[in-house]
Design an enzyme around this catalytic site. Structure first.
Site, short mmCIF file in Angstrom:
data_model
loop_
_atom_site.label_atom_id
_atom_site.label_comp_id
_atom_site.label_asym_id
_atom_site.label_seq_id
_atom_site.Cartn_x
_atom_site.Cartn_y
_atom_site.Cartn_z
N ARG A 54 25.73 -32.48 11.07
CA ARG A 54 26.33 -33.71 10.53
C ARG A 54 27.79 -33.86 10.96
NH1 ARG A 54 23.81 -35.22 5.32
NH2 ARG A 54 25.88 -35.65 4.53
N THR A 55 28.58 -32.83 10.75
CA THR A 55 30.01 -32.92 11.08
C THR A 55 30.23 -33.01 12.58
OG1 THR A 55 30.55 -31.66 9.08
CG2 THR A 55 32.26 -31.84 10.75
N LYS A 82 30.43 -11.42 23.27
CA LYS A 82 30.58 -10.19 24.05
C LYS A 82 31.81 -9.40 23.61
CE LYS A 82 28.62 -12.76 27.93
NZ LYS A 82 28.88 -13.36 29.26
N ARG A 104 35.37 -25.59 13.74
CA ARG A 104 34.73 -25.18 12.49
C ARG A 104 34.46 -23.69 12.60
NH1 ARG A 104 31.78 -28.40 8.82
NH2 ARG A 104 30.32 -27.27 7.48
N HIS A 132 38.28 -28.59 4.17
CA HIS A 132 37.49 -29.46 5.03
C HIS A 132 38.12 -30.85 4.91
CE1 HIS A 132 34.38 -31.12 7.35
NE2 HIS A 132 33.31 -30.73 6.68
#
Length: 315
Positions: A54-55, A82, A104, A132
């Site tokens: 969604r974001t 890695k 994010r 957020h």
């Protein structure tokens, strides 16, 4: 001059008002198919270390409207898998000449670290249990469209406040704009130092949402049960679900909100999620416009300021 958007906590009221005014202006222009600024000389990296369709899609759509180029980054196939550190990844992207970052990450403070090392605008799309900011801006725009103003409203944030960055960003924004914020939920899902957040705590749903103008339901993360924080999902739903019965405690024109993805039958029932009081789909749509505004703002755009000047001239 470029800026970062790491959280709502460190924005002042004027900055929040400018971002919301710019969001509303962009929405009007897109809906009326009018021109918006072109930022086709900017390349922004989409760094999603956590899954969030969604974001991510919302930011990509926002960038598309602004004619920005995007570079998508997958942590699973990156050098970080890695053993490369987040700092080294940010430095690599800096010298690959990306102009900005949308990030994010599961760790609180990750966006701040990125901002220290990237050298260009960084926009926080959610970091751990910290903030957020664009979700809160989208929620605020949605409330303003229905209520006209945030000042003087009573807003109840219900559910897993302890682990919710959405709750924190909303609490800071709403309180700065003059709303009365309440946190409602079981003791195990309320932050132990809740007095450091701008809101009052309620452990009883009926008392917490009594007379509320807005209820923001938070997603219950089922993995929390494994930590012994809930006895059962069923008990939580029986005590804290926002539904056709519990809504009677709130104001008659109370708005029902949810950042998604929602768990029907747990946080909300179908009446709360789909009824006339629900603005959940409006939250999704407005997320695109506040992310347009946020992208433009962090790159130093003054579109909101010019819009204010035009309004004054018309007056």
């Amino acid at each position: 001059m470029s800026r970062n958007l790491i959280g709502i906590r460190h924005l002042d009221k004027t900055q929040i008002e400018d971002l919301l005014a710019l969001s509303a202006e962009f929405k009007l222009r897109i809906l009326e198919e009018k021109a918006v600024p072109k930022m086709d000389n900017q390349v922004v990296g989409m760094l999603f270390f956590e899954n969030s369709t969604r974001t991510r899609v919302s930011f990509e759509q926002a960038a598309h409207y602004l004619s920005m180029k995007t570079a998508n980054f997958s942590s699973g196939s990156s050098s970080m898998s890695k053993g490369e550190t987040l700092k080294d990844t940010i430095l690599t992207l800096r010298y690959e000449r990306l102009n900005g970052l949308v990030m994010r990450h599961r760790m609180s403070g990750a966006a701040s670290l990125a901002a220290r090392h990237f050298g260009g605008p960084v926009l926080n799309a959610g970091d751990g249990q910290h903030e957020h900011p664009t979700q809160a801006l989208g929620d605020a725009l949605t409330i303003i469209e229905r209520k006209g103003d945030l000042n003087g409203l009573t807003v109840a944030i219900v559910g897993d406040v302890e682990h919710s960055r959405v709750a924190r960003s909303n609490a800071w924004l709403l309180s700065k704009m003059g709303a009365d914020v309440r946190f409602v939920g079981p003791r195990t899902l309320i932050p132990p130092h809740a007095m450091m957040l701008p809101g009052k705590v309620y452990y009883d749903l009926a008392t917490g949402i009594e007379g509320a103008d807005v209820i923001i339901c938070l997603r219950l993360q089922k993995e929390r049960m494994g930590e012994g924080l809930l006895s059962s999902i069923g008990e939580y739903a029986a005590m804290y679900q926002v539904n056709k019965d519990t809504l009677h405690y709130a104001a008659r024109d109370c708005l029902v909100m949810h950042p998604g993805p929602l768990n029907r039958g747990i946080e909300v029932d179908d009446t709360a999620a789909d009824g006339v009081q629900s603005v959940i789909t409006a939250q999704i749509e407005n997320g695109v416009f506040v992310r347009m505004a946020s992208l433009y703002w962090v790159f130093g755009g003054d579109f909101a300021e010019s819009g204010k000047k035009k309004s004054k001239k018309r007056a």
